[in-house]
Design a protein around this motif. Structure first.
Motif, short mmCIF file in Angstrom:
data_model
loop_
_atom_site.label_atom_id
_atom_site.label_comp_id
_atom_site.label_asym_id
_atom_site.label_seq_id
_atom_site.Cartn_x
_atom_site.Cartn_y
_atom_site.Cartn_z
N SER A 171 0.85 -1.20 0.00
CA SER A 171 0.00 0.00 0.00
C SER A 171 0.88 1.24 0.00
N ASN A 172 0.73 2.02 -1.05
CA ASN A 172 1.52 3.24 -1.20
C ASN A 172 0.54 4.39 -1.38
N SER A 173 0.57 5.34 -0.47
CA SER A 173 -0.46 6.40 -0.47
C SER A 173 -0.41 7.26 -1.74
N ASN A 174 0.76 7.33 -2.40
CA ASN A 174 0.87 8.16 -3.61
C ASN A 174 0.18 7.52 -4.81
N ASN A 175 0.03 6.21 -4.76
CA ASN A 175 -0.47 5.49 -5.93
C ASN A 175 -1.82 4.86 -5.61
N LEU A 176 -2.86 5.31 -6.34
CA LEU A 176 -4.22 4.81 -6.08
C LEU A 176 -4.33 3.32 -6.41
N LEU A 177 -3.64 2.90 -7.49
CA LEU A 177 -3.69 1.49 -7.88
C LEU A 177 -3.11 0.60 -6.79
N ALA A 178 -2.05 1.07 -6.14
CA ALA A 178 -1.42 0.28 -5.07
C ALA A 178 -2.36 0.16 -3.87
N SER A 179 -3.06 1.26 -3.54
CA SER A 179 -4.01 1.20 -2.41
C SER A 179 -5.15 0.24 -2.72
N GLU A 180 -5.62 0.30 -3.97
CA GLU A 180 -6.70 -0.61 -4.39
C GLU A 180 -6.22 -2.06 -4.35
N ALA A 181 -4.97 -2.27 -4.82
CA ALA A 181 -4.40 -3.63 -4.83
C ALA A 181 -4.28 -4.17 -3.42
N SER A 182 -3.87 -3.31 -2.46
CA SER A 182 -3.71 -3.79 -1.08
C SER A 182 -5.06 -4.17 -0.47
N LEU A 183 -6.10 -3.41 -0.81
CA LEU A 183 -7.45 -3.72 -0.30
C LEU A 183 -7.95 -5.03 -0.89
#
Length: 338
Positions: free
Chosen positions: A49-61
């Motif tokens: 989860s990387n707060s700068n990257n929306l795709l990363a936040s979505e991937a972590s969820l």
């Protein structure tokens, strides 16, 4: 090499990630294995989860949801197994259910839908961890308690869907994800053969995937069309070619060696249909690997003086050395077999 991982937070979570796998592997009860899997899940989420990257936040969820569903089911079927241990028919069903939860954990068919979507949102380093290290715990747990007929069906589906799913992709990360699903089919076959062969296949696969991830990370590549535009060093192109062919399992290269051992075993045990499917699907994999290479070799790319990629010489030397090891497959296999 991956400079982003060398901060104290990430190093801490990486340590817990590795440690949790050891907890699961060395646990002497199913409950201990489940605890290890949970710690593994909770240590991998902060890494992706990387707060700068929306795709990363979505991937972590998405990763959290799929893994927690698999964990709940795993715990439920373990308890179920304790109650119905003496009932043989129920035992058969429970073994399939426990296998299914572990297959869901590692992103295997038919629970593979989350895998390419999550990989799409990750950095190359996290892709590497998800495609290699995160498969170790579920596969070792699977080797303790598997339903043979069910696993054979899953193997065949893995190789087929991994090969066919990759045909339509333009994203390199999704291609690597489908390649991982295909290789998972081969890796499950090694579980039926021997644990040593499984470990050897995993090491070989991790070695090849690490070279690909390092190369794409250094070239900052995420899609096939980026290869058309790159004014690349010919040596990098050749190393990409060799490693892709090795990953596909083309004979002179080292990636073919573990596949050869599996094919040998399947033919000795007269499992011809499965061998045929495995080999045909490998040809499809090679087709889309060659498509990536073809685009970087053959297309008239934009050659602008200011559009050059500079990579430090020692890193190019490192990649070329790994590529040299990859091309030594025939020599290694000759040593082992004769």
């Amino acid at each position: 090499m991956f400079l982003t991982i060398f901060n104290s937070n990430k190093m801490f979570f990486l340590f817990i990630l590795f440690f949790s796998t050891l907890i699961s592997i060395s646990a002497n009860s199913w409950f201990g294995c489940w605890i290890g899997l949970e710690i593994n899940l909770l240590s991998f989420i902060p890494l992706i989860s990387n707060s700068n990257n929306l795709l990363a936040s979505e991937a972590s969820l998405k990763y959290f949801l799929t893994q927690s569903i698999a964990s709940i089911n795993f715990l439920f079927f373990i308890l179920f197994n304790i109650f119905f241990m003496k009932n043989f028919e129920m035992n058969n069903l429970i073994s399939i259910m426990i296998n299914s939860t572990l297959l869901m954990k590692m992103g295997s068919v038919p629970f593979h839908f989350w895998f390419p979507n999550i990989v799409e949102g990750l950095s190359w380093f996290n892709c590497f961890i998800l495609m290699t290290w995160q498969k170790i715990t579920p596969m070792i747990l699977l080797s303790y308690y598997f339903n043979k007929n069910f696993l054979i069906l899953i193997m065949i589906m893995n190789t087929m869907i991994g090969a066919i799913g990759g045909l339509n992709q333009t994203s390199l990360r999704k291609l690597m994800a489908f390649s991982s699903i295909n290789n998972l089919g081969w890796m499950l076959a090694t579980i039926l053969i021997s644990e040593n062969l499984w470990m050897f296949y995993l090491l070989m696969y991790s070695f090849l995937i690490s070279i690909m991830c390092i190369s794409f990370y250094l070239l900052n590549m995420y899609f096939i069309n980026q290869l058309f535009l790159l004014n690349m060093n010919p040596m990098i192109k050749i190393s990409l070619l060799i490693n892709f062919l090795s990953l596909g399992g083309l004979p002179p290269f080292i990636g073919f060696f573990p596949k050869w051992m599996i094919i040998n075993f399947l033919i000795m045990n007269k499992i011809y249909l499965m061998t045929f499917i495995f080999i045909m699907m490998s040809l499809i994999m090679l087709f889309f690997y060659i498509r990536i290479i073809y685009s970087s070799f053959m297309f008239n790319y934009l050659k602008m003086k200011w559009f050059k990629i500079y990579i430090k010489n020692n890193i190019i030397f490192f990649i070329n050395m790994l590529c040299f090891i990859s091309s030594l497959g025939l020599i290694f296999s000759t040593f082992f077999f004769y």
